[in-house]
Design a protein around this motif. Structure first.
Motif, mmCIF file in Angstrom:
data_model
loop_
_atom_site.group_PDB
_atom_site.id
_atom_site.type_symbol
_atom_site.label_atom_id
_atom_site.label_comp_id
_atom_site.label_asym_id
_atom_site.label_seq_id
_atom_site.Cartn_x
_atom_site.Cartn_y
_atom_site.Cartn_z
ATOM 1 N N MET A 103 0.951 -1.609 -0.244
ATOM 2 C CA MET A 103 -0.335 -0.130 -0.511
ATOM 3 C C MET A 103 1.257 0.963 -0.296
ATOM 4 N N PHE A 104 1.873 1.696 0.889
ATOM 5 C CA PHE A 104 2.809 2.479 1.169
ATOM 6 C C PHE A 104 3.451 2.547 -0.590
ATOM 7 N N VAL A 105 4.044 1.796 -0.913
ATOM 8 C CA VAL A 105 4.740 1.945 -2.388
ATOM 9 C C VAL A 105 3.333 2.777 -3.620
ATOM 10 N N VAL A 106 2.498 2.108 -3.248
ATOM 11 C CA VAL A 106 1.255 3.188 -4.313
ATOM 12 C C VAL A 106 1.096 4.151 -4.220
ATOM 13 N N LEU A 107 1.099 4.157 -2.498
ATOM 14 C CA LEU A 107 0.603 5.597 -1.985
ATOM 15 C C LEU A 107 2.143 6.735 -2.668
#
Length: 181
Positions: free
Chosen positions: A69-73
């Motif tokens: 999720m943080f990669v996408v964010l």
């Protein structure tokens, strides 16, 4: 009512609507701090607004910066692109939830809209398990079994039915049972 007054009322109405959405809405600044969270996000997160606002995501959820999720964010923040994903989230107490996330770049950082899909994911798991158990059962029956839909098209058949009919399941699926048998 003047134009200025109607805009103020519109801004207040918009804020009221967003504040009270059941879908979570969070605004994350470029420094990863929570700038805004609505009531839906507070419910989903299990934390209060005071526990989130002004703090970084990493302070609130240690390890979150190592998640998909943080990669996408991070990509949304740096490349200013919209994105979406389904995310399994493990809460600090060890419980797990599933969320459909939409990432929207905004001037202040990124807005993340979140919809709790935990119940849907649980139902999908139960259905998948049930289908696997049904397949195991059908495959272990020595007699030929052919299942059809309401108009008589093959939707499932076991290996004994394949041997009896000479049709593979892949070739028979969707065909009339009278054609196959």
């Amino acid at each position: 009512m003047t134009r200025a007054n109607s805009d103020v009322g519109g801004d207040e109405l918009t804020r009221h609507i967003v504040d009270n959405l059941t879908e979570g809405c969070q605004l994350i600044g470029f420094d990863w701090r929570y700038l805004y969270v609505n009531a839906g996000l507070v419910t989903q997160s299990g934390q209060t607004r005071a526990q989130l606002l002004g703090r970084t995501m990493m302070e609130c959820y240690p390890g979150i910066d190592a998640t998909e999720m943080f990669v996408v964010l991070r990509r949304c923040m740096s490349e200013r692109v919209h994105d979406r994903m389904e995310n399994q989230f493990t809460f600090p107490d060890g419980s797990v939830g599933w969320f459909e996330l939409r990432f929207v770049p905004v001037p202040e950082g990124t807005c993340i809209l979140s919809l709790d899909i935990t119940d849907r994911k649980r139902i999908e798991t139960v259905l998948r398990t049930s289908q696997e158990e049904l397949a195991i059962t059908l495959n272990s029956i020595g007699d030929a079994v052919i299942a059809t839909d309401v108009v008589g098209r093959v939707v499932r058949m076991n290996p004994a039915a394949e041997r009896l009919t000479g049709w593979s399941f892949v070739d028979a699926v969707g065909r009339s049972v009278t054609e196959v048998f």
